[in-house]
Write an enzyme that holds these catalytic residues in place. Structure first.
Site, PDB file in Angstrom:
ATOM      1  N   ASP A 300       8.033  -2.779 -49.946  1.00  0.00           N
ATOM      2  CA  ASP A 300       8.298  -1.888 -48.823  1.00  0.00           C
ATOM      3  C   ASP A 300       6.954  -1.302 -48.367  1.00  0.00           C
ATOM      4  O   ASP A 300       5.923  -1.449 -49.037  1.00  0.00           O
ATOM      5  CB  ASP A 300       9.296  -0.793 -49.198  1.00  0.00           C
ATOM      6  CG  ASP A 300      10.010  -0.248 -47.960  1.00  0.00           C
ATOM      7  OD1 ASP A 300       9.458  -0.357 -46.842  1.00  0.00           O
ATOM      8  OD2 ASP A 300      11.111   0.314 -48.102  1.00  0.00           O
ATOM      9  N   TRP A 301       6.972  -0.642 -47.249  1.00  0.00           N
ATOM     10  CA  TRP A 301       5.763  -0.118 -46.585  1.00  0.00           C
ATOM     11  C   TRP A 301       4.932   0.742 -47.549  1.00  0.00           C
ATOM     12  O   TRP A 301       5.380   1.819 -47.977  1.00  0.00           O
ATOM     13  CB  TRP A 301       6.199   0.707 -45.389  1.00  0.00           C
ATOM     14  CG  TRP A 301       5.119   1.394 -44.619  1.00  0.00           C
ATOM     15  CD1 TRP A 301       4.344   2.441 -45.046  1.00  0.00           C
ATOM     16  CD2 TRP A 301       4.702   1.109 -43.288  1.00  0.00           C
ATOM     17  NE1 TRP A 301       3.482   2.811 -44.058  1.00  0.00           N
ATOM     18  CE2 TRP A 301       3.681   2.013 -42.959  1.00  0.00           C
ATOM     19  CE3 TRP A 301       5.103   0.171 -42.324  1.00  0.00           C
ATOM     20  CZ2 TRP A 301       3.048   2.026 -41.721  1.00  0.00           C
ATOM     21  CZ3 TRP A 301       4.478   0.186 -41.094  1.00  0.00           C
ATOM     22  CH2 TRP A 301       3.453   1.097 -40.804  1.00  0.00           C
TER      23      TRP A 301
END
Ligand code: NOJ
Length: 795
Positions: A300-301
């Site tokens: 994820d980011w």
């Protein structure tokens, strides 16, 4: 007419059978199943041939992803992407949208980089792309996997036209706590329903063939157990037993992997103390070894860099741990790109570990046909075509849940509205609001296309419709709420500002209601940064002055219909006891107004059922129907102690019921359905037969009849309870459902297969098993189903 309930198609599941039934009974285990789209010899030969030509820096280039458009997380990198792409140092980009923008970078990567490897562009396509469909929680409320498939199909077609072959969807996290804003992106609380939806989303995007020009690879997220955040606070730690992890939370991810998911996204949260983005147990042991996943994992980011905040090491250490655990691509963390090469050169990361991650990514790029067709043909500008709008409306029609529709004295049931109401007052901050009915993560959805409820009701009622906004969604909320909702810096044109004088606007709304025969209140939440990511709440009521508005309108004595537009279960206790008709409409997307009007006027008979329990009070959360038993049940069918409602020493709250206000599976219709006593084809089955295959060993049958005067669709649900297992099992678990459409007076026979897949559970050795026991079985229209039968599994 006979309907057989939904049951997933099984691939190959050979079983390991232990012949001795003495101590632990025979065990049936899952074997990894290769994904035919990513496992072919030819594909792997192409990948290896390319890999053999790559330098270490080019390999690492494949492992990084940059956001070159808007930011969907903190601290976006701001690099010279053109230069990096020309060096072969950009494997992937996110948030770059449109043929022109994606082609720009693709031309550089393909034409200027030494090995001409195309970039894979990814985006949050969550409930449609340009055409916004209802949010995933609403789609789950349809209990119709075909609806999810439709939403995914349109999303993929529109995303591909915009240069995006890879979508960050579906989110399959089990969500049992509506304080967690991301419940809106989930399929709710149940692993069985969640798995059915997960399979359908994957199929809709990928079409079982990634090479089709309108297929998009999925990224199933957020692996793993992100929805179990303690106290419903986003990004928080997850701490749960391995049995719960496997039996509840991992189920939908596994279903998605079995359905051929090409990629997964690793989660921000830790699981029992080990971060999800550096977790060898979930990412390697379970995902690769047990399930045989052949695709790649993107973080994820910034989740790789955030591992430093989890205090498991400095930058180089966390990058090594993430890559070693099985995170192949670093999304906007910019850590793989800066620290992996030196570690490989220093001998701290073996190069074959890098090679394997590159192989996984290249496999997906090849399977998608990106090497052969790297560019996107620019097309005409997007237009919300009638066909796409019709699809969005049809899906939305199926997602609404009629929570309550009690007759009003002298009027009867308020819904459907039909011709009863000469004058209708439409009131509320969501009645004529284009933005807040689109739903969170409508990244490329444009509010200008939204048909509001006011527009749709005006089309039907003309000047018989009166309107008052009543209050702003957020008036009266404190400054921090306003700041967070208006996230993204300066106060935008469409920001929520407190309306200075609620008392005045509420008084105007009351006057409007008084002039009408019936009032429709459209209340809920702002879907813009009040729901979705980073949008956890400690209160679950209507925001701002909406509750006051509701109470003031109800006090006029005019009959009130409440339409709730929100992406999470709200606390509706006051409304449930004072408002005769309540329709849960979630965040319906671009056709919001038309679809709500379809149901209000009875053109469409509501058929949605809750995928998530609605609480009486936020203090009950996390609240879900599949609770484990307690030795001191306040209510319940298995109490061995005498049941005395006044006994104090029982598992209950002092000040509130244990039960949900509206339970899982709940939803009314404009008609009524009756259920026969369920039958079971075999009431007793030998254990060895259950363990021998995944074939059904018995069938539960029920006749469902439409006893009302209009056609309707019922979601027939089967629940069971294992009454004597070596590990205690939930008091009820959903194990089958079927949508059945019936004309007035019509009856259909529905059958539910039961076999190992429905009957198994995890024992303390983490083996899926079935033991001699009795299963109680209920069939009905919600998790309160009472028509009962049973099954004995004997040695
Ligand atoms: C963070 C979110 O958790 C995830 O769901 C999303 O796909 C990425 N950002 C990319 O925007």
């Amino acid at each position: 007419m006979k309907t057989t309930a939904h049951r997933p198609l099984r691939l190959l599941f050979p079983l390991l059978l232990l012949t001795s039934l003495a101590a632990i009974p025979a065990i049936a285990q899952t074997r990894p199943v290769p994904n035919p789209q990513l496992a072919s010899r030819e594909l792997n030969e192409r990948v290896n041939a390319l890999l053999s030509k790559m330098t270490l820096d080019e390999k690492i280039g494949q492992l990084v992803q940059y956001s070159a458009g808007y930011a969907t997380g903190p601290g976006a990198s701001n690099l010279r992407y053109d230069e990096l792409a020309a060096k072969g140092a950009v494997g992937s980009m996110l948030n770059v949208v449109g043929a022109e923008a994606t082609n720009h970078y693709q031309h550089i990567a393909v034409e200027k980089s030494r090995l001409h490897i195309p970039i894979i562009f990814g985006l949050d396509v969550i409930h449609g792309h340009r055409t916004t469909f209802p949010v995933p929680l609403a789609v789950a409320a349809s209990w119709d996997p075909a609806a999810a498939e439709t939403v995914a199909r349109y999303g993929a077609v529109e995303a591909r036209a915009d240069g995006i072959p890879w979508v960050f969807s579906p989110m399959v996290d089990i969500a049992r706590d509506p304080r967690w804003g991301r419940i809106i992106e989930s399929s709710g609380e149940d692993p069985y329903l969640g798995s059915a939806m997960a399979r359908a989303w994957v199929k809709g995007y990928q079409q079982d063939d990634l090479s089709k020009p309108d297929s998009a690879a999925v990224s199933v997220k957020h692996f793993a157990a992100y929805g179990g955040a303690i106290a419903g606070r986003d990004y928080n730690a997850v701490d749960m037993s391995e049995i719960s992890l496997r039996q509840v939370y991992l189920k939908p991810y596994h279903a998605a992997v079995e359905a051929g998911a090409a990629t997964l996204m690793s989660s921000f949260n830790s699981i029992n103390g080990v971060p999800g983005s550096a977790n060898p147990f979930t990412l390697t042991q379970i995902l690769r070894h047990e399930w045989g996943f052949d695709g790649f994992v993107v973080s994820d980011w910034g989740a790789v860099a955030e591992l430093m905040n989890h205090s498991i090491g400095d930058g180089p250490t966390v990058a090594r741990k993430a890559l070693g655990a099985g995170v192949d691509m670093d999304m906007e963390g910019n850590l793989y790109g800066t620290v992996i090469a030196s570690q490989v050169r220093a001998g701290k990361i073996p190069e074959p570990v890098v090679d394997e991650a590159v192989r996984r990514i290249l496999r997906v790029k090849f399977a998608l046909g990106l090497f052969d067709h790297p560019y996107t043909q620019p097309g005409p500008a997007y237009d919300a075509t009638p066909e796409r709008r019709a699809a969005a409306r049809k899906v939305a029609d199926e997602t609404f849940v009629l929570l309550k529709n009690e007759p009003v004295e002298g009027v009867g049931a308020l819904l459907p509205l039909t011709a009863k109401a000469r004058k209708v007052a439409l009131i509320g901050p969501l009645a004529d609001n284009q933005r807040d009915v689109l739903g969170a993560w409508a990244v490329t959805g444009d509010p200008k296309y939204v048909v509001t409820l006011r527009t749709a009701l005006t089309e039907r009622l003309g000047d018989r419709l009166l309107y008052a906004e009543g209050c702003d969604l957020l008036s009266g909320e404190d400054a921090n709420v306003l700041k967070r909702v208006n996230f993204n810096g300066a106060v935008a044109e469409d920001a929520h500002l407190p309306v200075p004088d609620d008392a005045k606007t509420i008084a105007e709304a009351v006057e409007t209601a008084k002039q009408a025969d019936v009032a429709i209140l459209a209340l809920g939440e702002s879907t813009n940064w009040m729901e979705g990511e980073a949008s956890s709440r400690t209160k679950l009521g209507f925001t701002g002055a909406q509750e006051q508005l509701l109470e003031a309108v109800v006090a006029t004595g005019k009959p009130v219909i409440l339409v709730v537009l929100a992406g999470r279960p709200l606390e509706l206790k006051w409304a449930a006891s004072h408002v005769p008709a309540i329709l849960e409409a979630w965040s319906p997307g671009v056709e919001a107004g038309h679809a709500v009007a379809d149901v209000l006027f009875g053109d469409v008979n509501p058929s949605g059922k809750l995928p998530s329990s609605f609480p009486r009070a936020v203090g009950q959360e996390p609240l879900y129907y599949a609770q484990l038993p307690t030795g001191r049940p306040a209510h319940g069918d298995l109490g061995h102690l005498p049941q005395n409602p006044d006994e104090k020493f029982m598992s209950r709250y002092m000040d509130e019921e244990n039960s949900a206000l509206f339970p899982f599976g709940w939803g009314l219709s404009y008609t009524r359905f009756s259920y026969s006593q369920p039958t079971i084809s075999r009431a007793e089955v030998p254990l060895r037969e259950v363990l021998a295959s995944h074939k059904p060993v018995t069938m539960v049958g029920v006749d469902v009849k439409n006893t009302g005067s209009v056609a309707g669709t019922e979601v027939v649900q089967l629940y069971l309870r294992n009454t004597a297992a070596s590990v205690e099992q939930p008091v009820r678990e959903l194990k089958g459902f079927a949508r059945v459409t019936l004309a007035p007076g019509e009856q259909k026979h529905v059958e539910f297969p039961l076999g190992f897949d429905e009957l198994n559970f995890y024992n303390v050795q983490m083996q899926r098993t079935v033991e001699p026991t009795t299963y109680k079985i209920w069939v009905g229209g919600s998790s309160l189903a009472s028509a009962e039968t049973s099954l004995r599994v004997v040695e």
